[in-house]
Design an enzyme around this catalytic site. Structure first.
Site, short mmCIF file in Angstrom:
data_model
loop_
_atom_site.label_atom_id
_atom_site.label_comp_id
_atom_site.label_asym_id
_atom_site.label_seq_id
_atom_site.Cartn_x
_atom_site.Cartn_y
_atom_site.Cartn_z
CE1 TYR A 223 -3.79 -1.73 5.31
CE2 TYR A 223 -3.41 0.68 5.05
CZ TYR A 223 -3.75 -0.70 4.71
OH TYR A 223 -3.85 -0.95 3.12
CB SER B 182 -0.79 -0.10 1.16
OG SER B 182 -1.49 1.21 1.41
C1 8X3 Z 1 -4.96 1.89 1.68
C2 8X3 Z 1 -4.40 3.03 1.22
O1 8X3 Z 1 -4.43 5.62 2.41
O2 8X3 Z 1 -5.94 4.11 3.44
O3 8X3 Z 1 -4.03 0.95 1.60
O4 8X3 Z 1 -3.62 3.96 3.76
S1 8X3 Z 1 -4.61 4.00 2.64
#
Ligand code: 8X3
Length: 252
Positions: free
Chosen positions: A150, A137
């Protein structure tokens, strides 16, 4: 030409399902894996009906024993592995985030990728022309407030791709990392905000055209179908309206 096999994780929806469609159309026999068996069975049936070769295998990539058992069922060489299973949980700052969310994200985004890659590496190498795709990502390359667990997990996925490419140099296996930015799928933001549809919709508010799962799948299929001596190390893919995680053009 003999059948080439592609394994896709997280193939029940979003980028995974779209990638299965693209790779099937490119002539691969696709093995669809995800936790939700009904969904991957339905997609496999749809692809088979359309004249492609597709099978479904229910799998939780965080369950190492299940991943090893799955790998034993895979018949013959594997040319492509798409490590797509992943996701975000929560948008809390580091100061107050729930460690359980961080653990869950690490398990699926990092250890899930590790498990499946380790289990299928002999079949990928054995193919004589293997490709491992890691879906990271833009959160794997830069950080933002509230990205916390994340961002940490996707940095982990990024590092797996970078390290594996170094370690496999000389082996007949490419390692391709695809790092999408803003992609509007049915589930990503809804899962992150624990079912809060309003918060999820706000992520894309005023953005004329966020990427679709199909846009990203198209990119993955392009990278995978380059001649085998061409390794696309890293592809960062964003919608035109997004110049960085911070810079998003919204028409409100
Ligand atoms: C998703 C992109 O901007 O939500 O992987 O981290 S973000």
């Amino acid at each position: 030409m003999s059948t080439r096999t592609a394994v896709i994780t997280g193939a029940s929806s979003g980028i995974g399902a779209a990638t299965a469609r693209h790779l099937a159309a490119a002539g691969y026999r696709v093995i669809l894996t995800a936790r939700r068996e009904d969904r991957i069975e339905a997609l496999a049936a749809e692809l088979t009906e359309a004249g492609h070769e597709a099978v479904a295998h229910a799998l939780d990539v965080t369950d190492r024993a299940a991943v090893d058992a799955f790998a034993r069922t895979v018949d013959g060489p594997v040319e492509v592995l798409v490590n797509n299973a992943g996701g975000a949980l929560g948008s809390d700052p580091v100061a107050t985030a729930d460690p359980a969310d961080w653990r869950t994200m690490y398990e699926v985004n990092v250890l899930g990728t590790l498990h499946v890659t380790q289990a299928l590496l002999p079949a990928l190498t054995g193919s004589g022309d293997g490709t491992v795709v890691v879906l990271s990502s833009t959160a794997g390359l830069a950080t933002y407030e509230g990205g916390g667990g994340y961002v940490a997990a996707k940095h982990g996925a990024h590092v797996i791709a970078e390290t594996l490419r170094l370690e496999l140099c000389g082996a007949p296996v490419r390692v391709i990392e695809v790092a999408p930015g803003m992609v509007r799928t049915d589930e990503f933001a809804v899962t992150r905000f624990r079912g809060d549809e309003e918060k999820a919709a706000a992520v894309y508010a005023g953005v004329a055209e966020p990427l679709t799962a199909d846009d990203v799948a198209d990119t993955i299929a392009w990278a995978v179908t380059r001649p085998s001596h061409v390794n696309i190390d890293l592809l960062v893919v964003r919608p035109r309206a997004q110049a960085s995680n911070y810079k998003v053009h919204r028409e409100l």
